[in-house]
Design a protein around this motif. Structure first.
Motif, PDB file in Angstrom:
ATOM      1  N   MET A 163      -9.015  70.909  36.777  1.00 36.24           N
ATOM      2  CA  MET A 163      -9.295  72.391  36.064  1.00 36.24           C
ATOM      3  C   MET A 163      -7.985  72.638  35.213  1.00 36.24           C
ATOM      4  N   ASP A 164      -8.001  73.026  33.962  1.00 34.95           N
ATOM      5  CA  ASP A 164      -6.797  73.566  33.314  1.00 34.95           C
ATOM      6  C   ASP A 164      -6.781  75.018  32.875  1.00 34.95           C
ATOM      7  N   ILE A 165      -6.256  75.833  33.753  1.00 37.70           N
ATOM      8  CA  ILE A 165      -6.450  77.319  33.807  1.00 37.70           C
ATOM      9  C   ILE A 165      -6.037  77.642  32.397  1.00 37.70           C
ATOM     10  N   SER A 191     -14.772  80.354  36.088  1.00 40.38           N
ATOM     11  CA  SER A 191     -14.607  79.798  35.034  1.00 40.38           C
ATOM     12  C   SER A 191     -13.145  79.747  34.536  1.00 40.38           C
ATOM     13  N   ILE A 192     -12.433  80.557  34.960  1.00 36.68           N
ATOM     14  CA  ILE A 192     -10.753  80.310  34.720  1.00 36.68           C
ATOM     15  C   ILE A 192     -10.259  79.430  35.774  1.00 36.68           C
ATOM     16  N   PHE A 193     -10.507  79.705  36.965  1.00 34.97           N
ATOM     17  CA  PHE A 193      -9.480  79.186  38.044  1.00 34.97           C
ATOM     18  C   PHE A 193     -10.350  78.039  38.844  1.00 34.97           C
ATOM     19  N   GLY A 194     -11.540  77.796  38.552  1.00 37.58           N
ATOM     20  CA  GLY A 194     -12.305  76.552  39.062  1.00 37.58           C
ATOM     21  C   GLY A 194     -13.176  77.289  40.486  1.00 37.58           C
ATOM     22  N   GLU A 195     -13.958  76.354  40.903  1.00 41.19           N
ATOM     23  CA  GLU A 195     -14.681  76.958  41.902  1.00 41.19           C
ATOM     24  C   GLU A 195     -13.911  77.256  43.123  1.00 41.19           C
ATOM     25  N   ARG A 196     -14.291  78.179  43.975  1.00 40.91           N
ATOM     26  CA  ARG A 196     -13.720  78.664  45.192  1.00 40.91           C
ATOM     27  C   ARG A 196     -14.219  78.024  46.273  1.00 40.91           C
ATOM     28  N   ASP A 197     -13.449  77.606  47.271  1.00 42.29           N
ATOM     29  CA  ASP A 197     -14.140  76.930  48.395  1.00 42.29           C
ATOM     30  C   ASP A 197     -14.037  77.930  49.504  1.00 42.29           C
ATOM     31  N   GLY A 233     -15.011  78.761  53.582  1.00 42.11           N
ATOM     32  CA  GLY A 233     -15.836  78.325  54.958  1.00 42.11           C
ATOM     33  C   GLY A 233     -17.312  79.031  54.897  1.00 42.11           C
ATOM     34  N   THR A 234     -17.106  80.448  54.623  1.00 40.99           N
ATOM     35  CA  THR A 234     -18.398  81.192  54.637  1.00 40.99           C
ATOM     36  C   THR A 234     -18.459  81.832  53.137  1.00 40.99           C
ATOM     37  N   LYS A 235     -19.557  82.161  52.674  1.00 39.80           N
ATOM     38  CA  LYS A 235     -19.647  82.627  51.205  1.00 39.80           C
ATOM     39  C   LYS A 235     -19.301  84.031  51.417  1.00 39.80           C
ATOM     40  N   SER A 236     -18.743  84.682  50.450  1.00 38.42           N
ATOM     41  CA  SER A 236     -18.378  86.022  50.530  1.00 38.42           C
ATOM     42  C   SER A 236     -18.681  86.622  49.288  1.00 38.42           C
ATOM     43  N   VAL A 288     -10.290  87.130  37.766  1.00 38.37           N
ATOM     44  CA  VAL A 288     -10.595  87.152  39.326  1.00 38.37           C
ATOM     45  C   VAL A 288     -10.158  86.082  40.017  1.00 38.37           C
ATOM     46  N   SER A 289      -8.882  86.375  40.825  1.00 34.70           N
ATOM     47  CA  SER A 289      -8.081  85.438  41.455  1.00 34.70           C
ATOM     48  C   SER A 289      -8.342  85.353  42.771  1.00 34.70           C
ATOM     49  N   LYS A 290      -9.452  86.022  43.440  1.00 39.24           N
ATOM     50  CA  LYS A 290      -9.684  85.904  44.987  1.00 39.24           C
ATOM     51  C   LYS A 290      -9.941  84.435  45.251  1.00 39.24           C
ATOM     52  N   THR A 291      -8.859  84.206  46.539  1.00 40.29           N
ATOM     53  CA  THR A 291      -8.850  82.929  47.458  1.00 40.29           C
ATOM     54  C   THR A 291      -8.058  81.923  46.427  1.00 40.29           C
TER      55      THR A 291
END
Ligand code: PLP
Length: 226
Positions: free
Chosen positions: A1-3, A215-221, A223-226, A23-26
């Motif tokens: 993933m190239d930001i 789409s900027i930072f890649g998929e988030r992982d 543990g549980t979806k939020s 959106v930089s969450k996680t």
């Protein structure tokens, strides 16, 4: 993933009047710094503690937008520095933001979250609740918040016409509220809609602010979806 590459593509594609909230969450500090070096200054987070930690480390000219559901007991932690709160979903939350902002002598820009999705779990107010709020004496007495627009999250579906319809409704609601409750110089001008999978539709339907994460930072992982 190239930001950097992702960011460049998205910025090139957006009309110049549409503001990008990255959106930089996680995501770790290093990812945000990479986007920052590329010139991105507006970042969105949806967890209070995570936002507070990141704000302490990153440069002071970052504009932090709080985009998630905000609990009233946590408002005080972000009000001293936050640039915008996107998801005001009750009159009580707005009143709380106003009180905390008064204590630190700030005026905090806020968006009213309008409920557009056909999903049980989403937060937001309906038109009746929003109009009740905007006509209330309580609202008129709030001097430390400024309502600068609306925000919505569309249904998470592959049905593009449904998503388009929901965004259109949000834009029409914005136009109606502006005509009815705000003067031209009020600063009521933002329609925050569109995420990674639907921002192109949102822009076509009159978004002024898109909130794009994966789409900027890649998929988030999670543990549980939020
Ligand atoms: C996570 C989130 C986004 C960004 O989602 P992506 O699909 O990663 O672009 C936008 N808005 C809200 C309210 C979010 O919670």
């Amino acid at each position: 993933m190239d930001i950097c590459v992702n960011l460049e593509h998205i910025i090139k594609e957006l009309p110049r009047w549409v503001k990008l909230v990255a959106v930089s969450k996680t995501k770790p500090i290093e990812d945000i710094e990479e986007a920052y070096r590329q010139g991105q200054r507006v970042f969105g987070e949806n967890k209070v503690q995570e936002l507070v930690e990141k704000e302490a480390i990153l440069p002071k000219d970052v504009e932090w937008h709080f985009i998630g559901h905000l609990q009233t007991n946590k408002v005080k932690f972000i009000v001293p520095f936050v640039s915008m709160i996107h998801a005001i979903d009750s009159p009580e939350l707005l009143a709380k933001v106003n009180r905390e902002a008064e204590k630190v002598e700030r005026t905090v820009p806020c968006l009213l979250q309008f409920y557009i999705a056909q999903e049980e779990s989403k937060y937001g107010m309906d038109l009746n609740e929003i109009e009740g709020l905007l006509s209330s004496n309580g609202y008129k007495a709030m001097n430390n918040i400024k309502i600068v627009g609306v925000m919505g999250v569309a249904t998470n579906t592959d049905d593009r016409e449904q998503v388009r319809g929901e965004f259109r409704r949000l834009r029409e609601t914005f136009d109606y509220l502006k005509r009815t409750y705000f003067s031209d110089d009020s600063g009521f001008k933002e329609v925050s809609m569109g995420m990674s999978h639907d921002y192109r539709i949102a822009v076509e339907e009159g978004s002024t602010m898109v909130r794009i994460g994966s789409s900027i930072f890649g998929e988030r992982d999670y543990g549980t979806k939020s």
